[in-house]
Write a protein that holds these residues in place. Sequence first.
Motif, PDB file in Angstrom:
ATOM      1  N   GLU A  62      -7.370  12.081  -2.794  1.00  0.00           N
ATOM      2  CA  GLU A  62      -6.496  11.989  -4.112  1.00  0.00           C
ATOM      3  C   GLU A  62      -5.005  11.884  -3.574  1.00  0.00           C
ATOM      4  OE1 GLU A  62     -10.374  13.556  -5.284  1.00  0.00           O
ATOM      5  OE2 GLU A  62      -8.939  14.328  -3.802  1.00  0.00           O
ATOM      6  N   LEU A  63      -4.744  12.654  -2.680  1.00  0.00           N
ATOM      7  CA  LEU A  63      -3.187  12.693  -2.338  1.00  0.00           C
ATOM      8  C   LEU A  63      -3.125  11.296  -1.649  1.00  0.00           C
ATOM      9  CD1 LEU A  63      -0.736  13.937  -1.780  1.00  0.00           C
ATOM     10  CD2 LEU A  63      -1.440  15.047   0.147  1.00  0.00           C
ATOM     11  N   LEU A  64      -3.894  10.857  -0.918  1.00  0.00           N
ATOM     12  CA  LEU A  64      -3.666   9.603  -0.070  1.00  0.00           C
ATOM     13  C   LEU A  64      -3.694   8.292  -0.976  1.00  0.00           C
ATOM     14  CD1 LEU A  64      -5.939   9.564   3.068  1.00  0.00           C
ATOM     15  CD2 LEU A  64      -3.490   9.813   3.067  1.00  0.00           C
ATOM     16  N   GLU A  65      -4.338   8.532  -2.065  1.00  0.00           N
ATOM     17  CA  GLU A  65      -4.370   7.242  -3.086  1.00  0.00           C
ATOM     18  C   GLU A  65      -3.119   7.302  -3.841  1.00  0.00           C
ATOM     19  OE1 GLU A  65      -7.662   7.797  -5.662  1.00  0.00           O
ATOM     20  OE2 GLU A  65      -9.051   7.262  -4.111  1.00  0.00           O
ATOM     21  N   ASP A  66      -2.704   8.560  -4.182  1.00  0.00           N
ATOM     22  CA  ASP A  66      -1.114   8.745  -5.032  1.00  0.00           C
ATOM     23  C   ASP A  66      -0.027   8.353  -4.180  1.00  0.00           C
ATOM     24  OD1 ASP A  66      -2.816   9.274  -7.189  1.00  0.00           O
ATOM     25  OD2 ASP A  66      -2.070  11.399  -7.325  1.00  0.00           O
ATOM     26  N   VAL A  67      -0.140   8.740  -2.784  1.00  0.00           N
ATOM     27  CA  VAL A  67       1.037   8.159  -1.852  1.00  0.00           C
ATOM     28  C   VAL A  67       1.001   6.854  -1.599  1.00  0.00           C
ATOM     29  CG1 VAL A  67       1.819   8.554   0.432  1.00  0.00           C
ATOM     30  CG2 VAL A  67       1.278  10.759  -0.603  1.00  0.00           C
ATOM     31  N   SER A  68      -0.297   6.317  -1.559  1.00  0.00           N
ATOM     32  CA  SER A  68      -0.333   4.867  -1.569  1.00  0.00           C
ATOM     33  C   SER A  68       0.404   4.100  -2.534  1.00  0.00           C
ATOM     34  CB  SER A  68      -1.816   4.346  -1.356  1.00  0.00           C
ATOM     35  OG  SER A  68      -2.136   4.949   0.091  1.00  0.00           O
ATOM     36  N   ASP A  69      -0.046   4.729  -3.769  1.00  0.00           N
ATOM     37  CA  ASP A  69       0.325   4.062  -5.112  1.00  0.00           C
ATOM     38  C   ASP A  69       2.001   4.118  -5.261  1.00  0.00           C
ATOM     39  OD1 ASP A  69      -0.373   3.065  -7.980  1.00  0.00           O
ATOM     40  OD2 ASP A  69       0.988   4.653  -8.437  1.00  0.00           O
ATOM     41  N   GLU A  70       2.601   5.245  -4.723  1.00  0.00           N
ATOM     42  CA  GLU A  70       3.870   5.199  -4.794  1.00  0.00           C
ATOM     43  C   GLU A  70       4.558   4.391  -4.004  1.00  0.00           C
ATOM     44  OE1 GLU A  70       7.714   7.168  -5.847  1.00  0.00           O
ATOM     45  OE2 GLU A  70       5.746   6.922  -6.962  1.00  0.00           O
ATOM     46  N   ILE A  71       3.888   4.324  -2.767  1.00  0.00           N
ATOM     47  CA  ILE A  71       4.622   3.206  -1.664  1.00  0.00           C
ATOM     48  C   ILE A  71       4.802   1.665  -2.227  1.00  0.00           C
ATOM     49  CG2 ILE A  71       4.369   2.507   0.443  1.00  0.00           C
ATOM     50  CD1 ILE A  71       3.472   5.353   1.446  1.00  0.00           C
ATOM     51  N   LEU A  72       3.601   1.535  -2.655  1.00  0.00           N
ATOM     52  CA  LEU A  72       3.233  -0.109  -3.059  1.00  0.00           C
ATOM     53  C   LEU A  72       4.130  -0.205  -4.348  1.00  0.00           C
ATOM     54  CD1 LEU A  72      -0.716  -0.605  -2.331  1.00  0.00           C
ATOM     55  CD2 LEU A  72       1.425  -1.421  -1.162  1.00  0.00           C
ATOM     56  N   ARG A  73       4.036   0.724  -5.175  1.00  0.00           N
ATOM     57  CA  ARG A  73       5.010   0.792  -6.479  1.00  0.00           C
ATOM     58  C   ARG A  73       6.563   0.440  -5.850  1.00  0.00           C
ATOM     59  NH1 ARG A  73       8.442   3.519  -9.297  1.00  0.00           N
ATOM     60  NH2 ARG A  73       8.237   5.229  -7.978  1.00  0.00           N
ATOM     61  N   LEU A  74       7.050   1.191  -4.671  1.00  0.00           N
ATOM     62  CA  LEU A  74       8.364   1.150  -4.627  1.00  0.00           C
ATOM     63  C   LEU A  74       8.720  -0.354  -3.938  1.00  0.00           C
ATOM     64  CD1 LEU A  74       9.158   4.639  -3.260  1.00  0.00           C
ATOM     65  CD2 LEU A  74      10.180   3.550  -5.143  1.00  0.00           C
ATOM     66  N   MET A  75       7.580  -0.685  -3.008  1.00  0.00           N
ATOM     67  CA  MET A  75       7.720  -1.719  -2.277  1.00  0.00           C
ATOM     68  C   MET A  75       7.669  -3.057  -3.093  1.00  0.00           C
ATOM     69  SD  MET A  75       5.355  -1.458   1.181  1.00  0.00           S
ATOM     70  CE  MET A  75       5.142  -3.081   1.193  1.00  0.00           C
ATOM     71  N   LEU A  76       6.666  -3.269  -3.833  1.00  0.00           N
ATOM     72  CA  LEU A  76       6.312  -4.341  -4.651  1.00  0.00           C
ATOM     73  C   LEU A  76       6.817  -4.565  -6.241  1.00  0.00           C
ATOM     74  CD1 LEU A  76       2.578  -4.691  -3.274  1.00  0.00           C
ATOM     75  CD2 LEU A  76       4.630  -5.861  -2.557  1.00  0.00           C
ATOM     76  N   ASN A  77       7.033  -3.615  -6.778  1.00  0.00           N
ATOM     77  CA  ASN A  77       7.661  -3.786  -8.191  1.00  0.00           C
ATOM     78  C   ASN A  77       9.160  -3.681  -8.105  1.00  0.00           C
ATOM     79  OD1 ASN A  77       5.116  -3.593  -8.941  1.00  0.00           O
ATOM     80  ND2 ASN A  77       5.193  -1.314  -9.713  1.00  0.00           N
ATOM     81  N   VAL A  78       9.583  -4.853  -7.922  1.00  0.00           N
ATOM     82  CA  VAL A  78      11.239  -5.221  -7.563  1.00  0.00           C
ATOM     83  C   VAL A  78      11.697  -6.074  -8.106  1.00  0.00           C
ATOM     84  CG1 VAL A  78      11.022  -4.064  -5.209  1.00  0.00           C
ATOM     85  CG2 VAL A  78      10.523  -6.343  -5.561  1.00  0.00           C
TER      86      VAL A  78
END
Length: 189
Positions: free
Chosen positions: A69-85
């Motif tokens: 769950e932690l890996l999923e949430d960290v991945s979600d945050e990273i991709l949100r920061l990278m791709l929602n721009v």
Amino acid sequence: MYFESRRLKIHELKEKLNRSHLLLASIVILALILAIDNHSLRHSQRVVLMPTPKSTSHYWVEQEKVSNELLEDVSDEILRLMLNVTPETVHGRIERVLRFVHPKVHASIKAKLTEDADFVRSQEISQVFIPQIYTVEKDGKSVRVAGRLHHLVSGQMIKKETAIYRILFSIESGMPLVCKIEEVENEVR
């Protein structure tokens, strides 16, 4: 009388010696218990973290492992920061992504993110990534995230596509650090 006082003195000395041995044995046993406890804490400690307001998952971390769950949430945050721009936000988000990156690959990932950000800004592209499927791989150190990536120029949708990203982590002292971020081929599994 002389022998009696000597016998009492010898008896007192034996009692002191027995108490000293008992105290010494207690200290040795306590030291062993503390050493074993300290060793086991250093090598198998699990910390349970309570969820953030955005998450409903409970996380746990160990020295070299973390919960899916932690890996999923960290991945979600990273991709949100990278791709929602947007062109205005893309450069500011790079520094936030880099907080999650392992020091050994920091420079190379920063260079790639800066190149991508310059392209987004020069072409005035906005993007939105909508994650749909998270898959923590069996190694427990990488996550695949599949979702829909929407590209817009001047507010007009120019492209919608399915995109899959793989984030490879190194777990150090219970902290997941990004070693690699890549877009992978859209494969059927």
